[in-house]
Design a protein around this motif. Structure first.
Motif, PDB file in Angstrom:
ATOM      1  N   ARG A  92      52.206  49.740  32.005  1.00  0.00           N
ATOM      2  CA  ARG A  92      51.463  49.116  33.355  1.00  0.00           C
ATOM      3  C   ARG A  92      49.917  49.441  33.381  1.00  0.00           C
ATOM      4  NH1 ARG A  92      56.154  51.799  35.008  1.00  0.00           N
ATOM      5  NH2 ARG A  92      54.917  53.579  35.773  1.00  0.00           N
ATOM      6  N   VAL A  93      49.344  48.570  33.782  1.00  0.00           N
ATOM      7  CA  VAL A  93      47.541  48.847  33.892  1.00  0.00           C
ATOM      8  C   VAL A  93      47.299  48.248  35.367  1.00  0.00           C
ATOM      9  CG1 VAL A  93      45.441  47.977  33.074  1.00  0.00           C
ATOM     10  CG2 VAL A  93      47.389  48.192  31.435  1.00  0.00           C
ATOM     11  N   THR A  94      46.786  49.336  35.951  1.00  0.00           N
ATOM     12  CA  THR A  94      46.225  49.349  37.169  1.00  0.00           C
ATOM     13  C   THR A  94      44.931  49.280  37.430  1.00  0.00           C
ATOM     14  OG1 THR A  94      48.441  50.390  37.946  1.00  0.00           O
ATOM     15  CG2 THR A  94      46.780  50.122  39.859  1.00  0.00           C
ATOM     16  N   PRO A  97      44.410  48.600  44.559  1.00  0.00           N
ATOM     17  CA  PRO A  97      45.230  48.465  43.250  1.00  0.00           C
ATOM     18  C   PRO A  97      45.563  46.953  42.997  1.00  0.00           C
ATOM     19  CG  PRO A  97      46.641  49.670  44.754  1.00  0.00           C
ATOM     20  CD  PRO A  97      45.608  49.386  45.311  1.00  0.00           C
ATOM     21  N   GLN A 122      48.031  45.574  39.935  1.00  0.00           N
ATOM     22  CA  GLN A 122      48.697  45.995  38.604  1.00  0.00           C
ATOM     23  C   GLN A 122      49.444  44.966  37.909  1.00  0.00           C
ATOM     24  OE1 GLN A 122      52.572  48.590  38.531  1.00  0.00           O
ATOM     25  NE2 GLN A 122      51.026  49.969  38.896  1.00  0.00           N
ATOM     26  N   ARG A 131      52.003  44.394  34.017  1.00  0.00           N
ATOM     27  CA  ARG A 131      52.697  45.004  32.925  1.00  0.00           C
ATOM     28  C   ARG A 131      52.560  44.070  31.606  1.00  0.00           C
ATOM     29  NH1 ARG A 131      56.614  44.744  36.990  1.00  0.00           N
ATOM     30  NH2 ARG A 131      57.592  42.829  36.028  1.00  0.00           N
ATOM     31  N   LYS A 146      50.215  39.894  29.749  1.00  0.00           N
ATOM     32  CA  LYS A 146      50.777  40.170  30.838  1.00  0.00           C
ATOM     33  C   LYS A 146      52.303  39.641  30.840  1.00  0.00           C
ATOM     34  CE  LYS A 146      49.974  38.413  35.208  1.00  0.00           C
ATOM     35  NZ  LYS A 146      49.548  37.993  36.486  1.00  0.00           N
ATOM     36  N   GLY A 183      54.221  41.670  37.158  1.00  0.00           N
ATOM     37  CA  GLY A 183      53.402  42.251  37.847  1.00  0.00           C
ATOM     38  C   GLY A 183      52.600  41.549  38.709  1.00  0.00           C
ATOM     39  N   ASP A 184      51.513  41.905  39.542  1.00  0.00           N
ATOM     40  CA  ASP A 184      50.781  41.149  40.309  1.00  0.00           C
ATOM     41  C   ASP A 184      50.144  39.949  40.106  1.00  0.00           C
ATOM     42  OD1 ASP A 184      51.432  43.196  42.346  1.00  0.00           O
ATOM     43  OD2 ASP A 184      49.413  44.353  41.829  1.00  0.00           O
ATOM     44  N   ALA A 212      46.691  39.969  38.844  1.00  0.00           N
ATOM     45  CA  ALA A 212      46.342  40.673  37.413  1.00  0.00           C
ATOM     46  C   ALA A 212      46.085  39.725  36.457  1.00  0.00           C
ATOM     47  CB  ALA A 212      47.504  41.761  37.222  1.00  0.00           C
TER      48      ALA A 212
END
Length: 222
Positions: free
Chosen positions: A121-123, A130, A132, A134, A158, A161-162, A165
């Motif tokens: 995961r990168v936030t 935040p 985020q 994956r 990706k 996640g969001d 992102a």
């Protein structure tokens, strides 16, 4: 599948802000990339750092190489903390300290002041908020710079996640084989290929555990 190809880079004008997702970041920054180089010997660690290596030295890397809590160095440039670094570059380079500062103002510029990488995961943090995603490995790309040296971008796509992102992130840290990173330049956005053409803006991240003086020491060591 790894995607490895050579791209001749040309300078572009880049946007420095991150309104996720947006066109991301790239580098053409000064790490003695124009130095004379003797190709008659094996490529050691310093050669690799400066962008001189053979294709068979390149290895795949996992996102775990960049795990940790990271801070942007851009605020330290803006508040004057990195002034000793700019003076040092002026003593050994072809620009004045102020010219180097302007160069890095464009290079380091970002409003993402913190990045947290953990378990795939990168936030991204902007003003404390935040976003985020994956990410999974999407190979690497070899870039050839005008000076004749090269760099490797490690690409991750990706998988969840969001929605805000970015679809792709690309790391460059002057390494070409598995190793824990001590700092890196990050490029992110939704167009994988376009990121490889970005050469003027390369937000740079060091461990959040370091204070400004320690980052200066790290930079001067290189």
């Amino acid at each position: 599948m790894q995607h490895v190809f050579t791209i001749a880079l040309t300078a572009l004008v880049a946007s420095a802000s991150l309104a996720l997702p947006q066109p991301a970041f790239a580098e053409s920054h000064d790490h003695d990339h124009t130095q004379e180089h003797d190709h008659s010997h094996a490529h050691g660690r310093d050669d690799i750092y400066n962008g001189y290596f053979d294709d068979d030295q390149i290895e795949a890397r996992a996102l775990t190489d960049w795990e940790g809590d990271w801070q942007s160095v851009y605020p330290y440039l803006r508040d004057g903390t990195l002034a000793p670094v700019m003076r040092h570059k002026a003593e050994h380079g072809d620009k004045t300290a102020e010219e180097y500062r302007a160069y890095y103002e464009t290079g380091y510029a970002t409003d993402v002041d913190r990045i947290l990488i953990d378990a795939g995961r990168v936030t991204f943090f902007r003003d404390g908020a935040p976003v985020q995603g994956r990410y999974e490995d999407d190979g690497h790309e070899v870039l050839t710079y005008e000076a004749g040296n090269r760099g490797v971008r490690y690409v991750f796509e990706k998988t969840g996640g969001d929605a805000e992102a970015p679809e792709f992130i690309q790391f460059s840290d002057h390494r070409i084989a598995p190793a824990a990173s001590d700092h890196y330049h990050l490029y992110w956005g939704d167009d994988r290929a376009a990121l490889l053409d970005e050469v003027t803006n390369w937000p740079t991240y060091y461990p959040s555990s370091l204070d400004g003086a320690e980052i200066v020491d790290e930079m001067l060591a290189h």
